[in-house]
Design a protein around this motif. Structure first.
Motif, mmCIF file in Angstrom:
data_model
loop_
_atom_site.group_PDB
_atom_site.id
_atom_site.type_symbol
_atom_site.label_atom_id
_atom_site.label_comp_id
_atom_site.label_asym_id
_atom_site.label_seq_id
_atom_site.Cartn_x
_atom_site.Cartn_y
_atom_site.Cartn_z
ATOM 1 N N THR A 183 2.601 1.079 -2.701
ATOM 2 C CA THR A 183 1.535 0.892 -1.713
ATOM 3 C C THR A 183 0.419 1.894 -1.953
ATOM 4 O O THR A 183 -0.770 1.568 -1.845
ATOM 5 C CB THR A 183 2.091 1.052 -0.285
ATOM 6 O OG1 THR A 183 3.098 0.058 -0.050
ATOM 7 C CG2 THR A 183 0.978 0.877 0.746
ATOM 8 N N GLY A 184 0.812 3.124 -2.313
ATOM 9 C CA GLY A 184 -0.185 4.131 -2.649
ATOM 10 C C GLY A 184 -0.988 3.749 -3.876
ATOM 11 O O GLY A 184 -2.212 3.964 -3.927
ATOM 12 N N VAL A 185 -0.329 3.171 -4.875
ATOM 13 C CA VAL A 185 -1.035 2.745 -6.089
ATOM 14 C C VAL A 185 -2.015 1.621 -5.770
ATOM 15 O O VAL A 185 -3.159 1.618 -6.250
ATOM 16 C CB VAL A 185 -0.031 2.297 -7.176
ATOM 17 C CG1 VAL A 185 -0.771 1.722 -8.377
ATOM 18 C CG2 VAL A 185 0.838 3.473 -7.612
ATOM 19 N N PHE A 186 -1.582 0.663 -4.935
ATOM 20 C CA PHE A 186 -2.498 -0.405 -4.546
ATOM 21 C C PHE A 186 -3.657 0.151 -3.722
ATOM 22 O O PHE A 186 -4.784 -0.371 -3.773
ATOM 23 C CB PHE A 186 -1.765 -1.484 -3.756
ATOM 24 C CG PHE A 186 -0.936 -2.406 -4.614
ATOM 25 C CD1 PHE A 186 -1.430 -2.923 -5.791
ATOM 26 C CD2 PHE A 186 0.351 -2.760 -4.237
ATOM 27 C CE1 PHE A 186 -0.675 -3.771 -6.592
ATOM 28 C CE2 PHE A 186 1.122 -3.606 -5.025
ATOM 29 C CZ PHE A 186 0.609 -4.110 -6.198
ATOM 30 N N GLY A 187 -3.388 1.218 -2.949
ATOM 31 C CA GLY A 187 -4.462 1.870 -2.213
ATOM 32 C C GLY A 187 -5.502 2.455 -3.154
ATOM 33 O O GLY A 187 -6.709 2.411 -2.880
ATOM 34 N N MET A 188 -5.033 3.003 -4.287
ATOM 35 C CA MET A 188 -5.967 3.520 -5.293
ATOM 36 C C MET A 188 -6.811 2.390 -5.876
ATOM 37 O O MET A 188 -8.008 2.562 -6.149
ATOM 38 C CB MET A 188 -5.194 4.226 -6.407
ATOM 39 C CG MET A 188 -4.500 5.490 -5.958
ATOM 40 S SD MET A 188 -3.568 6.270 -7.298
ATOM 41 C CE MET A 188 -2.740 7.579 -6.386
ATOM 42 N N ALA A 189 -6.190 1.234 -6.066
ATOM 43 C CA ALA A 189 -6.959 0.076 -6.541
ATOM 44 C C ALA A 189 -8.010 -0.313 -5.508
ATOM 45 O O ALA A 189 -9.101 -0.778 -5.867
ATOM 46 C CB ALA A 189 -6.024 -1.094 -6.827
ATOM 47 N N GLY A 190 -7.690 -0.101 -4.219
ATOM 48 C CA GLY A 190 -8.671 -0.359 -3.165
ATOM 49 C C GLY A 190 -9.866 0.581 -3.264
ATOM 50 O O GLY A 190 -11.012 0.177 -3.016
ATOM 51 N N VAL A 191 -9.608 1.840 -3.630
ATOM 52 C CA VAL A 191 -10.701 2.795 -3.849
ATOM 53 C C VAL A 191 -11.563 2.332 -5.019
ATOM 54 O O VAL A 191 -12.795 2.422 -4.979
ATOM 55 C CB VAL A 191 -10.145 4.211 -4.099
ATOM 56 C CG1 VAL A 191 -11.276 5.167 -4.482
ATOM 57 C CG2 VAL A 191 -9.410 4.728 -2.870
ATOM 58 N N ASP A 192 -10.902 1.836 -6.079
ATOM 59 C CA ASP A 192 -11.644 1.292 -7.216
ATOM 60 C C ASP A 192 -12.573 0.162 -6.770
ATOM 61 O O ASP A 192 -13.727 0.069 -7.198
ATOM 62 C CB ASP A 192 -10.688 0.766 -8.286
ATOM 63 C CG ASP A 192 -9.824 1.863 -8.893
ATOM 64 O OD1 ASP A 192 -10.136 3.040 -8.673
ATOM 65 O OD2 ASP A 192 -8.848 1.527 -9.581
ATOM 66 N N LEU A 193 -12.047 -0.712 -5.906
ATOM 67 C CA LEU A 193 -12.849 -1.832 -5.413
ATOM 68 C C LEU A 193 -14.045 -1.336 -4.595
ATOM 69 O O LEU A 193 -15.156 -1.878 -4.715
ATOM 70 C CB LEU A 193 -11.976 -2.757 -4.558
ATOM 71 C CG LEU A 193 -12.674 -3.961 -3.914
ATOM 72 C CD1 LEU A 193 -13.293 -4.855 -4.981
ATOM 73 C CD2 LEU A 193 -11.697 -4.758 -3.056
ATOM 74 N N ALA A 194 -13.797 -0.295 -3.786
ATOM 75 C CA ALA A 194 -14.900 0.260 -2.995
ATOM 76 C C ALA A 194 -15.996 0.807 -3.902
ATOM 77 O O ALA A 194 -17.197 0.631 -3.631
ATOM 78 C CB ALA A 194 -14.368 1.364 -2.076
#
Length: 224
Positions: A183-194
């Motif tokens: 979940t933390g890794v997917f959260g990092m992908a969310g930062v990438d998207l931002a």
């Protein structure tokens, strides 16, 4: 006046760089500690699961994040769009890398009970003892498959037969443990998207500014 678009981009960029630090730091720390002798069954299971993680890939992804961040620095301080466009493709690559890492970790949770069995079989009796004691169980699937390790939790075949196997409690622990991490890794992908969205907004803003400068230049030229 503060450029709000550029300000949002800078904040997203700093958060993006922080994810690279987390990836590299976590991966290096785990690689250096996962082979240490565990003090209890929980730590034993964590170390064994860490050995299944793509830690080297995590370090590579973190380095990619840092390289991308370096590319965004000239993109921030120059009004042109060339560096922004180049960094955009690197951000996309990093985001895809993060998603792949997250999916890999998620796949580990799909067959935890079955996949952990050969890992259990390879452990010494001391490690199996720690896990039996921690999770109050005997053997893996049951007390005879494979055979339990004699300890305070499983002192005899008769006592061990009354206990559950370790497969279910270990699988439950591993799933929760790995769920939090991917979940933390997917959260990092969310930062990438931002950051991708912030980059797209900054590209559009600079395109508009360039168009207005061109119009102003033409008007001034006619006025002369």
């Amino acid at each position: 006046m503060v450029d709000k678009v550029l300000g949002a981009y800078v904040l997203a960029d700093l958060a993006f760089a922080a994810t690279g630090g987390v990836l590299v730091g976590f991966s290096i720390i785990v690689k250096n500690t996962m082979n240490n002798a565990p003090v209890d069954g929980t730590e034993a299971v964590e170390n064994l699961i860490y050995q299944e993680f793509p830690l080297t890939a995590g370090i590579v992804n973190g380095i990619l994040v840092f390289v991308t961040f370096l590319l965004t620095i000239p993109a921030m301080i120059t009004p042109t769009r060339g560096w922004l466009k180049l960094s955009y493709f690197f951000i996309v690559s990093s985001a895809l890398f993060s998603v792949i890492l997250g999916l890999y970790m998620w796949i580990l949770t799909l067959r935890t009970k079955e996949d952990f069995s050969p890992i259990w079989d390879k452990q010494t009796t001391q490690i199996q003892d720690l896990m039996q004691t921690q999770f109050a169980c005997c053997g893996y699937f049951n007390s005879t498959s494979p055979a339990f390790v004699t300890d305070s939790t499983c002192p005899s075949p008769a006592a061990a037969a009354l206990m559950r196997g370790c497969a279910a409690p270990i699988a439950s622990f591993v799933n929760v443990f790995v769920d939090d991490l991917f979940t933390g890794v997917f959260g990092m992908a969310g930062v990438d998207l931002a950051l991708l969205l912030a980059t797209a907004c900054l590209l559009k803003d600079r395109k508009e500014r360039a168009r207005f400068r061109y119009i102003d230049a033409k008007v001034e030229g006619r006025g002369m």
